[in-house]
Write a protein that holds these residues in place. Sequence first.
Motif, short mmCIF file in Angstrom:
data_model
loop_
_atom_site.label_atom_id
_atom_site.label_comp_id
_atom_site.label_asym_id
_atom_site.label_seq_id
_atom_site.Cartn_x
_atom_site.Cartn_y
_atom_site.Cartn_z
N PRO A 1 49.24 37.06 41.19
CA PRO A 1 49.80 35.84 40.60
C PRO A 1 49.24 34.56 41.23
N ASP A 2 49.10 34.55 42.55
CA ASP A 2 48.57 33.39 43.27
C ASP A 2 47.04 33.50 43.26
N LYS A 3 46.39 32.70 42.43
CA LYS A 3 44.94 32.81 42.25
C LYS A 3 44.16 32.36 43.49
N SER A 4 44.75 31.51 44.30
CA SER A 4 44.11 31.13 45.56
C SER A 4 44.04 32.34 46.49
N PHE A 5 45.15 33.07 46.60
CA PHE A 5 45.16 34.30 47.40
C PHE A 5 44.22 35.33 46.79
N GLU A 6 44.21 35.45 45.49
CA GLU A 6 43.33 36.41 44.83
C GLU A 6 41.86 36.14 45.20
N ALA A 7 41.45 34.87 45.17
CA ALA A 7 40.07 34.53 45.55
C ALA A 7 39.82 34.89 47.00
N TRP A 8 40.79 34.60 47.87
CA TRP A 8 40.68 34.89 49.29
C TRP A 8 40.52 36.40 49.52
N VAL A 9 41.40 37.19 48.93
CA VAL A 9 41.38 38.63 49.18
C VAL A 9 40.16 39.28 48.53
N HIS A 10 39.72 38.78 47.39
CA HIS A 10 38.51 39.32 46.77
C HIS A 10 37.29 39.02 47.65
#
Length: 94
Positions: free
Chosen positions: A49-58
């Motif tokens: 849901p949090d796209k900032s976290f998604e970019a970080w974890v990817h």
Amino acid sequence: MNTQSKEQSQKEEQDWKTSFDYPNYTSELWAAKFGHTIACGDLRLYSFPDKSFEAWVHQLFEILHSNELIKELRVKLLSEVERKHIAKEIEDGF
């Protein structure tokens, strides 16, 4: 890598954020310091849901799947003391 994302719930996302101590580390620094401590799955297969976290974890898992990049980041981001500590942990099977 599979292009289909598996959507994570906010609770699942929060669990991952806690596990990675996000956002207290950049993905590069987290990989340099702790990448040797995990058996690597691939969270790039998931959407969050949090796209900032998604970019970080990817980005983190892109790094974790490249041993050479982790080595480069350790030299770039960590002190010699930290690198020696990690080498000892790896040698001891952490």
